[in-house]
Design an enzyme around this catalytic site. Structure first.
Site, PDB file in Angstrom:
ATOM      1  N   HIS A   4      -0.500 -34.684  14.615  1.00 29.73           N
ATOM      2  CA  HIS A   4      -1.729 -35.111  15.312  1.00 29.73           C
ATOM      3  C   HIS A   4      -1.952 -34.198  16.519  1.00 29.73           C
ATOM      4  O   HIS A   4      -1.242 -34.290  17.518  1.00 29.73           O
ATOM      5  CB  HIS A   4      -1.590 -36.563  15.799  1.00 29.73           C
ATOM      6  N   HIS A  13      -7.291 -44.242  14.957  1.00 35.52           N
ATOM      7  CA  HIS A  13      -7.211 -44.454  16.407  1.00 35.52           C
ATOM      8  C   HIS A  13      -7.297 -45.965  16.602  1.00 35.52           C
ATOM      9  O   HIS A  13      -8.371 -46.552  16.436  1.00 35.52           O
ATOM     10  CB  HIS A  13      -8.346 -43.737  17.139  1.00 35.52           C
ATOM     11  N   HIS A  49      -5.146 -31.888  18.912  1.00 35.89           N
ATOM     12  CA  HIS A  49      -6.523 -31.458  19.193  1.00 35.89           C
ATOM     13  C   HIS A  49      -6.495 -29.980  19.537  1.00 35.89           C
ATOM     14  O   HIS A  49      -5.895 -29.597  20.535  1.00 35.89           O
ATOM     15  CB  HIS A  49      -7.109 -32.262  20.366  1.00 35.89           C
ATOM     16  N   LYS A  89     -10.079 -39.352   9.509  1.00 32.70           N
ATOM     17  CA  LYS A  89      -9.760 -39.987  10.780  1.00 32.70           C
ATOM     18  C   LYS A  89     -10.775 -41.072  11.099  1.00 32.70           C
ATOM     19  O   LYS A  89     -11.986 -40.825  11.072  1.00 32.70           O
ATOM     20  CB  LYS A  89      -9.773 -38.914  11.888  1.00 32.70           C
ATOM     21  N   ASP A 127      -0.543 -35.485  19.847  1.00 29.61           N
ATOM     22  CA  ASP A 127      -1.844 -35.789  20.437  1.00 29.61           C
ATOM     23  C   ASP A 127      -2.124 -34.879  21.630  1.00 29.61           C
ATOM     24  O   ASP A 127      -2.802 -35.273  22.577  1.00 29.61           O
ATOM     25  CB  ASP A 127      -1.956 -37.268  20.855  1.00 29.61           C
ATOM     26  N   HIS A 179      -0.600 -42.221  17.498  1.00 28.14           N
ATOM     27  CA  HIS A 179      -0.206 -42.311  18.914  1.00 28.14           C
ATOM     28  C   HIS A 179      -0.002 -43.749  19.404  1.00 28.14           C
ATOM     29  O   HIS A 179      -0.694 -44.223  20.290  1.00 28.14           O
ATOM     30  CB  HIS A 179      -1.201 -41.564  19.816  1.00 28.14           C
TER      31      HIS A 179
HETATM   32  O1  DOR Z   1      -6.187 -38.956  25.281  1.00 27.27           O
HETATM   33  C1  DOR Z   1      -6.846 -38.666  24.296  1.00 27.27           C
HETATM   34  N1  DOR Z   1      -7.514 -37.490  24.213  1.00 27.27           N
HETATM   35  N2  DOR Z   1      -6.939 -39.541  23.304  1.00 27.27           N
HETATM   36  C2  DOR Z   1      -7.768 -39.368  22.274  1.00 27.27           C
HETATM   37  O2  DOR Z   1      -7.831 -40.226  21.430  1.00 27.27           O
HETATM   38  C3  DOR Z   1      -8.647 -38.177  22.204  1.00 27.27           C
HETATM   39  C4  DOR Z   1      -8.112 -37.074  22.984  1.00 27.27           C
HETATM   40  C5  DOR Z   1      -9.111 -35.967  23.226  1.00 27.27           C
HETATM   41  O3  DOR Z   1      -9.750 -35.534  22.271  1.00 27.27           O
HETATM   42  O4  DOR Z   1      -9.251 -35.522  24.362  1.00 27.27           O
HETATM   43 ZN    ZN Z   2      -5.809 -37.648  19.407  1.00 26.03          ZN
END
Ligand code: DOR
Ligand code: ZN
Length: 356
Positions: free
Chosen positions: A25, A148, A27, A111, A259, A186
């Site tokens: 997971h 989520h 980004h 997702k 995450d 998460h």
């Molecule tokens: O803390 C987070 N940041 N939780 C999420 O679910 C998304 C992520 C983000 O994309 O910045």
């Molecule tokens: Zn995330």
């Protein structure tokens, strides 16, 4: 007795050699931020499940394929890394589009963001019943659903949103789709640990490096610390302890997902700061620190490198990585022109070094 016979050999050494891990997971963003952050993940992990919450969100096979190409183009020459792409479920997403993307190998999972639960989730699902047709299709083709797990109603306290999601949304989904593979992403609560432990083998959970280390005091005591703010928000200490116990338990339902979610320093240190912790640069060192504190270094490989592929039904990685126990001061900020980010563990000694 059986435990002693089957447990992996204890890792007491100063050098840990592990099968190369995957991040289930992450980004990776887009544009300049993608160019900045992608290789931090790719240097530690062989594969990563890439979140689709871009603007606009990744909702088609073609968008996912194009994003995958941009990720690969952002990496230095010679880096071997496999981005595993996901589609962002909306109220109106076409199940056939998802099925095509899965069949062609472009999409690995979908997702589910409840609408407005977190960063770039405005196009998320407003009522899970609206995507029951998609879930039916996913169950049929055995495509994993990544969740989520937070409800969003204004009258539900932010610290309760994960626990209520289990009861109101996830429980019924699992009942309605008993063969659907689901990853509760998460997790931050003891409630989720129990939910996953007690649930069928079709449900697993990822645990971040940061939720194993911080609780809500770290965010709020002695001043508000925006770099410890993420979603789901860190909870009270006893929940962190439950996550730590689950991560080192050797239960294959719990595996690594950072995450890691970079935001500019200025966007976090703001009157309305963004949620997200950028842990990619030292993710494996951070997990090693926690597993060491728990006296469970020999369990790190299962958590980081074996249980995820097993759940996703993908082969284990062949390569290895090395972590060395040695002081490592994490910088206060990571900066390139136009980007300044405060990484997880900024200003601390993480106690391990990732050597590749
Ligand atoms: O803390 C987070 N940041 N939780 C999420 O679910 C998304 C992520 C983000 O994309 O910045
Ligand atoms: Zn995330």
């Amino acid at each position: 007795m059986t435990d002693t016979l089957t447990a992996p050999a204890p890792q007491t050494k100063d050098v840990l050699t592990l099968r190369q891990p995957d991040d289930w997971h992450v980004h990776l963003r887009d544009g300049d931020m993608l160019n900045f952050c992608a290789d931090y993940t790719a240097r530690q992990f062989a594969r990563a499940i890439v979140m689709p919450n871009l603007v606009p969100p990744i909702t088609t096979e073609a968008m996912a394929a194009a994003y995958r190409d941009r990720i690969l183009a952002a990496l230095p020459e010679g880096r071997v890394f496999e981005p595993l792409m996901t589609a962002y479920l909306t109220d109106t997403i076409d199940p056939e589009e998802i099925a095509r993307g899965f069949k062609s190998g472009v999409l690995t999972a979908c997702k589910l963001y409840p609408a407005n639960a977190t960063t770039n989730s405005a196009h998320g699902v407003s009522d899970v019943k609206k995507i029951y047709g998609v879930l039916e299709k996913m169950q049929e083709i055995d495509m994993p659903l990544l969740v989520h797990g937070e409800v969003v109603s204004a009258d539900i306290d932010i610290f309760d949103r994960e626990a209520i999601f289990l009861e109101q949304i996830l429980g019924p989904v699992i009942q309605a789709f008993p063969r659907l593979r689901v990853v509760l992403e998460h997790i931050t609560t003891e409630d989720s640990v129990r939910f996953v432990e007690d649930g069928p083998d079709t449900i697993a959970a990822t645990i971040t490096a940061h939720h194993l280390r911080i609780d809500r005091n770290d965010m709020l005591v002695g001043g508000i610390r925006p770099h410890a703010y993420c979603l789901p928000v860190a909870k009270r200490r006893r929940h962190r302890e439950a996550l730590r116990a689950a991560a080192v338990s050797g239960n294959p339902k719990f595996f690594l997902g950072t995450d890691s979610a970079p935001h500019q320093r200025k966007d976090k240190e703001s009157a309305c700061g963004c949620a997200g912790i950028f842990s990619a640069p030292n993710a494996m060192e951070s997990y090693a620190k926690t597993f060491e504190e728990m006296g469970a270094l020999e369990r790190l490989e299962g958590f980081a490198s074996e249980f995820g592929p097993r759940f996703y039904q993908l082969p284990l990685n062949e390569g290895t990585i090395t972590l060395r126990r040695r002081p490592q001061a994490i910088p206060d900020t990571l900066t390139v022109p136009g980007i300044e980010i405060v990484p997880f563990h900024a200003g601390e000694d993480v106690g391990w070094v990732f050597e590749g």
